[in-house]
Write an enzyme that holds these catalytic residues in place. Structure first.
Site, PDB file in Angstrom:
ATOM      1  N   HIS A 262       0.867  -1.185   0.000  1.00  0.00           N
ATOM      2  CA  HIS A 262       0.000   0.000   0.000  1.00  0.00           C
ATOM      3  C   HIS A 262       0.903   1.234   0.000  1.00  0.00           C
ATOM      4  O   HIS A 262       1.568   1.507   0.988  1.00  0.00           O
ATOM      5  CB  HIS A 262      -0.891  -0.028   1.238  1.00  0.00           C
ATOM      6  CG  HIS A 262      -1.789   1.162   1.333  1.00  0.00           C
ATOM      7  ND1 HIS A 262      -2.927   1.279   0.578  1.00  0.00           N
ATOM      8  CD2 HIS A 262      -1.703   2.296   2.071  1.00  0.00           C
ATOM      9  CE1 HIS A 262      -3.514   2.424   0.851  1.00  0.00           C
ATOM     10  NE2 HIS A 262      -2.793   3.071   1.756  1.00  0.00           N
ATOM     11  N   ASP A 264       0.930   5.129  -0.227  1.00  0.00           N
ATOM     12  CA  ASP A 264       0.141   6.357  -0.219  1.00  0.00           C
ATOM     13  C   ASP A 264       0.722   7.335  -1.235  1.00  0.00           C
ATOM     14  O   ASP A 264       1.918   7.616  -1.225  1.00  0.00           O
ATOM     15  CB  ASP A 264       0.126   6.936   1.197  1.00  0.00           C
ATOM     16  CG  ASP A 264      -0.683   6.046   2.131  1.00  0.00           C
ATOM     17  OD1 ASP A 264      -1.889   5.904   1.909  1.00  0.00           O
ATOM     18  OD2 ASP A 264      -0.095   5.474   3.067  1.00  0.00           O
ATOM     19  N   ASP A 374      -7.806   1.529   2.346  1.00  0.00           N
ATOM     20  CA  ASP A 374      -7.406   2.469   3.393  1.00  0.00           C
ATOM     21  C   ASP A 374      -8.204   3.764   3.433  1.00  0.00           C
ATOM     22  O   ASP A 374      -7.949   4.618   4.273  1.00  0.00           O
ATOM     23  CB  ASP A 374      -5.909   2.797   3.209  1.00  0.00           C
ATOM     24  CG  ASP A 374      -5.290   3.456   4.423  1.00  0.00           C
ATOM     25  OD1 ASP A 374      -5.753   3.157   5.540  1.00  0.00           O
ATOM     26  OD2 ASP A 374      -4.361   4.261   4.261  1.00  0.00           O
ATOM     27  N   HIS A 578      -6.388   9.608  -0.745  1.00  0.00           N
ATOM     28  CA  HIS A 578      -6.997   9.547   0.587  1.00  0.00           C
ATOM     29  C   HIS A 578      -6.174  10.108   1.744  1.00  0.00           C
ATOM     30  O   HIS A 578      -6.591   9.980   2.911  1.00  0.00           O
ATOM     31  CB  HIS A 578      -7.484   8.124   0.907  1.00  0.00           C
ATOM     32  CG  HIS A 578      -6.396   7.098   1.039  1.00  0.00           C
ATOM     33  ND1 HIS A 578      -6.157   6.155   0.073  1.00  0.00           N
ATOM     34  CD2 HIS A 578      -5.498   6.853   2.007  1.00  0.00           C
ATOM     35  CE1 HIS A 578      -5.157   5.369   0.454  1.00  0.00           C
ATOM     36  NE2 HIS A 578      -4.742   5.783   1.638  1.00  0.00           N
TER      37      HIS A 578
HETATM   38 ZN   LIG Z   1      -3.264   4.850   2.761  1.00  0.00          ZN
END
Ligand SMILES: [Zn+2]
Length: 1009
Positions: A262, A264, A374, A578
């Site tokens: 994951h 970001d 997430d 996000h």
């Molecule tokens: Zn995230």
């Protein structure tokens, strides 16, 4: 006193430490050089060509956000002949902080990437057997500062997040650089012991299997000579063969493990660093795939693939090859893993259409699952959009973070606003970054809610955010857990294989209706107001730009700026990531987002102005352009015309005792000497909107000190400390301006200037606000105490609205103490209601209060500003301008209309006065045109997206204002939508009669003749 179990467990822990130190042996030094690149990252070519100066292990390197290019040279010594040799490089890693700090990417001198360097993967294979190889490698090392303190997520305000305040002190020390022999059997034994030790720890004490495993571990350790671990590892492993071969129980839970990282797209680092994080992780993953044919890796976010393609083409080529083999799996079908509470309807459409189209065009893959592990809660609009994008499954796990209620399902059918259902899965391991540890897989099995009805869960494994993704240790664990007594079965699988199997075995899953509200992170509706306002403005400017550019293209043959709009959309989509739009990133990230929105606005204004000038023609007659979906006085919906002949009466203001009365014929409002609304009468009904003794536009200041996540959370105790800003304060005043009033109010170190006006011909009280916001850890709300008795509020979301309770009867109701709304919230009783509309605000709360004289009133509040201190220590400081308005006497249709109006002001242009007919018209106000554009494929077809906005079944006629050849219903990618024929009747001339279900979204594509 130790019992046998404790003794074996203690012995195991000690043995694992010894093994850790014995995985590599017989080190050989290497030569090191370094070049500290000034400023921002340079190209790989420049980094490789740089003049290196000598350096040594122990040297400090890396000011915050710097890049150092290391060069490593050496020769595999003759004594290593026949052995497996690794280059071990430790940049100063903290193995407990995988991701989030220093990282490296290793290149050969010709620029070919080798693999990433990370705390759990600090090595590069240089030789499998031979000796005498020359080693010549370069490392692009990024000295990203660690912004997470303590254990877990500990955020303290830090200057390190912004390169402007981070200083120049080196953060890291080169800890190791050497060639060493990789002792494969020691490493294998380490994996055996870890897997079995963790398995035993999860089994019940009275389970015979636990003891069987412990005794075998004890025997294995008996065979181990600590003075010769490498020489005795095989013998120790022999003692474990039998317990490792015992097959899983028939009822064992099935885990579909998929490699994952994951990443970001920006958060505690700027976007520019994510570009490199993605490259390092993908280099690592494709390298690991070379050695482990079983590895399958899923990666979301078309944007991240696009970065690879554009910035690291060699890594991209490796990814493309693995995608073709089905092992590197694009998932998610979105441009980024966006927030879903805040983006507008059309923006969510574009997240999906741009995401899916990228995967189709670049990789030939049609993704089938939406992958948002997430994001901070999921809009009820999503299931319909998932289906309309051609996907069928949805994955998240974030709802496991709920702090109040445990979500009851892991595999279920999620029913959205319009009734569309999508098979949804929450990985029951409660993580999207598993290490495949014994405790994680055991938790996945125990926690799985569908036991007895379904048998499988998904397990994304790998270090995210620059941790490098899956490791060989994770793969070793997965291999041992494939079929092991006492453990769930772990199979490495593609996500679509998991979903197909989950779907096949669970014909009648439970249904969850409506939004997936995250009982946490409620501050993300409000934090970083400039970023949110930039998003809101951009979305509406994009609507206008597409509408007027399409109109000019159809009417005048003007060039439609397809590529510009595509590029601008992608900027807006990226910033809906996000941690950006929710306001949970650093100073640096938000500064860049706000700058990007300013550039987007400039370009869009240019497109809009060009199209409108062309449409208006030459002349000095005022022409008003209305981009809103509803007509205004003299101006057609989604069209332009000469202003109407009967202007509404001019609003008036007169003194009234120690206050003022404002009146525009539709609304009569009283403002007292303190600048507060004390009465708002809806003229048509004669009804007072404010509760007896209640105030309108009351600013309120709360202490806002969440326990854990500053930028993310508003904790429920915030309501217990409140200061009503009823006084004007030092230097405050109420002054008549135009036909309204200017209220200046000072509080703390801050100052708010509000223009209170009744707009001409519109039934609203507008409050244009400028706040110089200097508070810290405070929340500023604006409230309206309304004389409306209701048990729920209604809030606009994408393509519709949702109801939420205004009471706290159940724990689920109580947890929704702060809610997200788009352009409006509404409270109503039969025959009378009020809306509060806004142009920049998302966070709200709506509560009930005892009403003087009996009954209850409703208190609607907007969350205007917060001031969290981390990750951005100066979040939201400074001047903000925003608008909100009270609409007395509003039903839902009025709320929808006024919501668009305050976000889409009329634009008046001088022209020849010729009327310009709208490109499309709809005969029902409840059917709203969300977008008018030319098709993404450059064909010149006109695409119009409409939705039913009231929650009722309706028949509507949508008519094109141009000559057409054919019309089809299309999906979000503007492809013909299968099975859409039944509810659509085409008339001669191209008009379409539609039957829409409540909140249905439908796009029409007209071929022009
Ligand atoms: Zn995230």
């Amino acid at each position: 006193m130790h019992d046998d179990r404790e003794l074996i467990e203690g012995r195991l822990a000690r043995t694992l430490q010894r093994l850790e130190d014995a995985v590599w042996s017989d080190p050989e030094p290497v030569e090191l050089g370094r070049w500290d690149a000034p400023g921002a990252p340079v190209s790989v070519r420049e980094g490789l060509a740089a003049e290196h100066s000598p350096c040594a292990v122990g040297d400090a390197w890396g000011p915050p956000w710097g890049t150092t290019w290391f060069r490593v040279t050496g020769t595999v010594p003759p004594r290593h002949a026949g052995r497996v040799v690794d280059l071990r490089l430790d940049l100063g890693f903290d193995p407990e902080r995988t991701g989030f700090h220093a990282e490296g990417l290793v290149y050969r001198p010709d620029g070919t990437p080798v693999k990433g360097l990370h705390p759990r993967s600090p090595w590069v294979r240089v030789s499998e057997a031979a000796a005498g190889e020359e080693v010549d490698l370069h490392v692009e090392a990024a000295s990203n500062p660690l912004l997470l303190g303590g254990g877990g997520y500990d955020f303290r305000p830090s200057p390190l997040g912004d390169h402007r305040t981070a200083g120049n002190e080196p953060l890291y020390r080169l800890a190791r650089a050497e060639l060493a022999v990789f002792e494969a059997q020691v490493w294998e034994l380490q994996q055996d012991l870890e897997v079995l030790g963790e398995l035993a720890a999860e089994l019940p004490l009275d389970d015979a299997r636990r003891w069987e495993v412990l005794r075998a571990l004890d025997r294995a350790m008996d065979r181990l000579d600590v003075a010769d671990l490498a020489g005795t590892a095989v013998a120790a492993r022999d003692e474990l063969l039998e317990v490792l071969a015992a097959p899983a129980r028939a009822s064992a839970h099935r885990i579909s493990a998929v490699g994952h990282a994951h990443i970001d797209s920006a958060w505690l680092w700027p976007v520019r660093e994510t570009v490199r994080k993605v490259a390092r992780t993908c280099a690592n993953v494709t390298d690991l795939m070379d050695q482990h044919p079983e590895l399958v890796f899923a990666m979301s976010s078309a944007q991240q693939y696009a970065w690879l393609r554009d910035h690291r083409p060699e890594v991209w080529a490796r990814v493309v090859e693995r995608v073709a083999q089905g092992r590197f799996v694009p998932v998610g079908g979105m441009w980024v893993e966006s927030d879903t509470n805040l983006p507008g309807g059309e923006a969510l459409v574009r997240q999906l259409s741009h995401g899916k189209r990228f995967f189709l065009d670049e990789l030939g893959i049609e993704t089938r699952e939406v992958w948002l592990p997430d994001s901070f809660g999921y809009t009820a609009a999503l299931p319909q959009l998932v289906a309309l994008s051609g996907s069928r499954w949805f994955l998240t796990q974030k709802i496991s973070w709920n702090t109040t209620n445990r979500f009851p399902h892991h595999t279920f059918s999620w029913e959205g606003l319009d009734g569309t259902r999508v098979l949804t899965h929450f990985p029951s391991a409660d993580t999207y970054g598993s290490q495949i540890s014994g405790s994680e897989v055991a938790h996945a099995a125990r926690n799985f809610s569908e036991k007895g009805a379904a048998t499988r869960s998904l397990l994304p494994f790998g270090w995210g955010d620059g941790g490098g993704g899956p490791t060989r240790e994770m793969l070793a664990r997965a291999a041992r857990l494939r079929d092991l007594d006492g453990s769930p079965r772990v199979e490495i699988e593609r996500p679509d294989t998991f979903f197909e199997r989950a779907e096949a075995e669970y014909a009648d899953p439970p249904v969850w209706v409506g939004e997936l509200y995250l009982e946490m992170h409620r501050g993300t509706y409000t934090s970083q107001a400039r970023t949110k306002q930039g998003n809101r403005r951009s979305e509406h400017l994009l609507r206008e730009a597409e509408l007027w550019a399409a109109t000019a293209a159809v009417r005048l043959g003007s060039v439609y700026p397809l590529e510009r709009l595509d590029r601008l959309w992608k900027v807006v989509l990226l910033n809906q990531f996000h941690d950006i739009l929710p306001g949970s990133s650093t100073t640096w990230v938000h500064r860049e987002a706000v700058a990007a929105y300013a550039d987007v606005a400039t370009e869009l204004e240019d497109i809009i102005e060009g199209a409108q000038r062309a449409l208006a023609g030459e002349g000095d007659v005022e022409v008003a352009f209305n981009a809103a979906p509803h007509a205004r006085a003299g101006v057609a919906a989604m069209g332009a015309a000469v202003p109407g002949s009967e202007p509404a009466p001019e609003p008036t203001r007169r003194a009234d005792g120690d206050g003022w009365l404002l009146d525009n014929g539709l609304v009569r409002a009283r403002v007292d000497a303190r600048g507060l609304l004390t009465s708002v009468v809806h003229s048509a009904s004669g009804r007072e909107a404010l509760a007896p003794g209640g105030l309108g536009n009351l600013l309120q200041l709360h202490a806002d000190t969440p326990v854990r996540f500053d930028a993310w959370d508003i904790d429920p105790y915030y309501r217990r400390s409140v200061e009503d800003l009823t006084e004007l304060g030092d230097g405050g005043s109420v002054q008549p301006v135009g036909t309204g009033l200017r209220v200046t109010r000072t509080f703390g170190a801050s100052r708010a200037v509000q223009q209170v006006t009744l707009p001409r011909g519109e039934a609203r009280v507008d409050v244009d606000t400028e706040v110089d916001w200097q508070e810290r850890e405070s929340l500023l709300k604006a409230g309206f105490e309304l004389d409306v008795s209701t048990d729920h509020s209604t809030a606009e979301i994408q393509f519709g609205h949702v109801h939420r309770p205004t009471h706290a009867n159940t724990s689920w109701d109580a947890a929704r103490f702060e809610i997200c709304a788009h352009r409006w919230v509404h409270v109503g009783e039969p025959g009378f209601g009020c809306a509060v509309v806004n142009d920049s605000t998302y966070g709200h709360d709506v509560t009930r209060a005892p009403r003087a004289g009996g009954g209850t009133s409703s208190r609607v509040r907007l969350s205007l500003l917060r001031a969290p201190r981390s990750p951005d220590p100066v979040a939201d400081t400074g001047v903000h301008r925003l608008t909100y308005a009270l609409v007395p006497g509003a039903g839902i249709p009025d709320a929808v209309r006024e919501g668009y109006r305050v976000n889409l002001p009329l634009r008046v242009v001088h022209g020849n006065g010729r009327a310009i007919a709208p490109l499309v018209s709809v005969d029902r106000d409840g059917v709203v045109v969300e977008s008018v554009k030319l098709a993404d494929d450059g064909s010149g077809d006109v695409v119009v997206r409409v939705y039913e906005s009231q929650g009722s079944r309706v028949t509507a006629r949508v008519a094109p204002g141009f000559d057409t050849r054919a019309v089809v219903v299309v999906d979000l990618l503007e492809r013909p939508l299968e099975g859409s024929g039944d509810s659509v009747v085409t008339e001669p001339g191209g008009a379409v009669r539609l039957e829409l279900r409540p909140f249905e979204v439908l796009a029409l594509r007209w071929q022009r003749s």
